[in-house]
Design an enzyme around this catalytic site. Structure first.
Site, PDB file in Angstrom:
ATOM      1  N   LYS A   1       0.837  -1.218   0.000  1.00 54.89           N
ATOM      2  CA  LYS A   1       0.000   0.000   0.000  1.00 54.89           C
ATOM      3  C   LYS A   1       0.869   1.265   0.000  1.00 54.89           C
ATOM      4  CE  LYS A   1      -2.135  -0.909   3.887  1.00 54.89           C
ATOM      5  NZ  LYS A   1      -1.481  -2.165   4.268  1.00 54.89           N
TER       6      LYS A   1
ATOM      7  N   ARG B   1      -8.777   1.311   9.087  1.00 57.15           N
ATOM      8  CA  ARG B   1      -8.337  -0.040   9.461  1.00 57.15           C
ATOM      9  C   ARG B   1      -9.363  -0.735  10.345  1.00 57.15           C
ATOM     10  NH1 ARG B   1      -2.404   0.800   8.901  1.00 57.15           N
ATOM     11  NH2 ARG B   1      -1.300  -1.158   9.150  1.00 57.15           N
TER      12      ARG B   1
ATOM     13  N   ARG C   1      12.238  -6.234   4.963  1.00 52.31           N
ATOM     14  CA  ARG C   1      12.220  -4.777   4.760  1.00 52.31           C
ATOM     15  C   ARG C   1      13.241  -4.080   5.664  1.00 52.31           C
ATOM     16  NH1 ARG C   1       6.512  -1.798   4.903  1.00 52.31           N
ATOM     17  NH2 ARG C   1       6.484  -2.449   7.066  1.00 52.31           N
TER      18      ARG C   1
ATOM     19  N   ARG D   1      12.255  -2.151  11.063  1.00 54.23           N
ATOM     20  CA  ARG D   1      11.228  -1.594  11.940  1.00 54.23           C
ATOM     21  C   ARG D   1      10.938  -2.591  13.059  1.00 54.23           C
ATOM     22  NH1 ARG D   1       6.247   0.461   8.181  1.00 54.23           N
ATOM     23  NH2 ARG D   1       5.113  -0.658   9.782  1.00 54.23           N
TER      24      ARG D   1
ATOM     25  N   ARG E   1       0.457  -8.890  13.592  1.00 56.58           N
ATOM     26  CA  ARG E   1      -0.171  -7.866  12.740  1.00 56.58           C
ATOM     27  C   ARG E   1      -1.145  -8.517  11.760  1.00 56.58           C
ATOM     28  NH1 ARG E   1       4.835  -4.951  10.292  1.00 56.58           N
ATOM     29  NH2 ARG E   1       3.343  -3.623   9.214  1.00 56.58           N
TER      30      ARG E   1
HETATM   31  P1  AMP Z   1       1.653   0.797   8.701  1.00 56.63           P
HETATM   32  O1  AMP Z   1       2.860   1.630   8.434  1.00 56.63           O
HETATM   33  O2  AMP Z   1       0.441   1.238   7.941  1.00 56.63           O
HETATM   34  O3  AMP Z   1       1.925  -0.684   8.573  1.00 56.63           O
HETATM   35  O4  AMP Z   1       1.267   1.039  10.251  1.00 56.63           O
HETATM   36  C1  AMP Z   1       2.174   0.717  11.293  1.00 56.63           C
HETATM   37  C2  AMP Z   1       1.433   0.617  12.612  1.00 56.63           C
HETATM   38  O5  AMP Z   1       0.824   1.874  12.928  1.00 56.63           O
HETATM   39  C3  AMP Z   1       0.274  -0.377  12.641  1.00 56.63           C
HETATM   40  O6  AMP Z   1       0.687  -1.711  12.898  1.00 56.63           O
HETATM   41  C4  AMP Z   1      -0.570   0.184  13.781  1.00 56.63           C
HETATM   42  O7  AMP Z   1       0.012  -0.102  15.045  1.00 56.63           O
HETATM   43  C5  AMP Z   1      -0.433   1.681  13.562  1.00 56.63           C
HETATM   44  N1  AMP Z   1      -1.487   2.191  12.638  1.00 56.63           N
HETATM   45  C6  AMP Z   1      -1.324   2.708  11.390  1.00 56.63           C
HETATM   46  N2  AMP Z   1      -2.496   3.078  10.864  1.00 56.63           N
HETATM   47  C7  AMP Z   1      -3.446   2.798  11.793  1.00 56.63           C
HETATM   48  C8  AMP Z   1      -4.865   2.928  11.839  1.00 56.63           C
HETATM   49  N3  AMP Z   1      -5.546   3.429  10.791  1.00 56.63           N
HETATM   50  N4  AMP Z   1      -5.508   2.538  12.967  1.00 56.63           N
HETATM   51  C9  AMP Z   1      -4.827   2.042  14.034  1.00 56.63           C
HETATM   52  N5  AMP Z   1      -3.495   1.879  14.048  1.00 56.63           N
HETATM   53  C10 AMP Z   1      -2.796   2.242  12.949  1.00 56.63           C
END
Ligand code: AMP
Length: 223
Positions: A17, A92, A128, A161, A172
Site C-alpha cells: 500500500k 483499518r 524490509r 522496523r 499484525r
Molecule cells: P503501517 O505503516 O500502515 O503498517 O502502520 C504501522 C502501525 O501503525 C500499525 O501496525 C498500527 O500499530 C499503527 N497504525 C497505522 N495506521 C493505523 C490505523 N488506521 N488505525 C490504528 N493503528 C494504525
C-alpha cells in the site's frame, strides 16, 4: 483527480500500500496520507500521541480509534485544496470507515484492495529495511542496496522496523484478519470498489492502480 476525490488503498500489511500510494501520489499530484507514517513521526517527535502509541505499534496492535481519528481529522483539515487524497493504512477498523463516510459525505471515493498471500507478506516484511538517515526503503530479498550503505544518501544504518520482526508480523496479520479484513465487505458492494493482484511486480501493480484511478478521472470529467 479533481478536488475532493479520495482513493482508499486496502490490503494486509506488506501488500504494498505504501509503495503504491507513493507512486500514485507522484503520478497524479495527490496528497499521500499514511497513518503509519504520521504515527511514526509522532513517535519520533515524542508528542503525547506518539508516546501513547509507540508500545502499541511495536507490539503489532492497532492504535485506538480515537487517537487515529484525531490525527486524520487534523490532516484532512490541513490538506491542500484542489488535490485528491490517497489514504494508505486508513481506515483499518469499521469505526474508522464510518468516520470517513461521515467526513467525506458525497465526495467521490474509490477503494482498491491490494490482494496478497500471507506467506508473501511474511517474506516481504521480514526483509524490509529502512535507511535511518533518508527513509529510503529496501528489501533484502527483492531490492537490496547495491553495497553495504544506502544507495541514495550513503547512510550506514539500514534499520528493521520493530514491528517487522517475524513474531510481530504474525500478530499484525491476526489483527488484520480480525479488524481490517471486514472492510473488504464494507466497501465491496459499492460502485468504486476494485481489486488488484499485489503479488505482481511493483510496476505492474502500479499500472493496474493507475488504470483504475484513470477510469475515475474520466467519469468525473465526463470524457
Ligand atoms: P503501517 O505503516 O500502515 O503498517 O502502520 C504501522 C502501525 O501503525 C500499525 O501496525 C498500527 O500499530 C499503527 N497504525 C497505522 N495506521 C493505523 C490505523 N488506521 N488505525 C490504528 N493503528 C494504525
Amino acid at each position: 483527480m479533481s478536488y475532493g476525490s479520495v482513493v482508499i488503498l486496502l490490503g494486509a500489511p506488506g501488500a504494498g500500500k505504501g509503495t503504491q500510494a507513493s507512486l500514485l501520489a507522484k503520478a497524479c499530484g495527490c496528497d499521500h496520507v499514511s497513518t503509519g507514517d504520521l504515527l511514526r513521526e509522532a513517535v519520533r517527535n515524542q508528542t503525547s500521541l506518539g508516546m501513547r502509541s509507540k508500545a502499541i505499534m511495536d507490539a503489532g496492535q492497532l492504535v485506538p480509534d480515537e487517537l487515529v481519528l484525531e490525527l486524520v481529522a487534523d490532516k484532512l483539515r490541513s490538506g491542500k485544496e484542489n488535490t485528491g487524497i490517497i489514504l494508505d493504512g486508513f481506515p483499518r477498523t469499521t469505526a474508522q470507515a464510518e468516520f470517513l463516510d461521515k467526513v467525506l459525505g458525497t465526495v467521490a471515493t474509490m477503494t482498491i484492495q491490494i490482494a496478497i498471500d500471507e506467506s508473501e507478506v511474511v517474506r516481504r516484511l521480514s526483509g524490509r529495511r529502512t535507511c535511518g538517515d533518508c527513509g529510503e526503503i529496501y528489501n533484502v530479498h527483492s531490492s537490496p542496496p547495491s553495497g553495504a550503505n544506502c544507495n541514495v544518501c550513503g547512510g550506514k544504518d539500514l534499520i528493521q522496523r520493530p514491528d517487522d520482526r517475524e513474531e510481530v508480523i504474525r500478530r499484525r496479520l491476526e489483527v488484520y484478519e480480525e479488524q481490517t479484513a471486514p472492510l473488504v465487505e464494507y466497501y465491496s458492494s459499492r460502485p468504486g470498489f476494485h481489486e488488484v493482484d499485489g503479488s505482481a511486480d511493483v510496476d505492474e501493480v502500479a499500472r493496474a492502480v493507475r488504470e483504475i484511478v484513470g477510469s475515475l478521472e474520466k467519469q468525473e470529467t465526463g470524457s
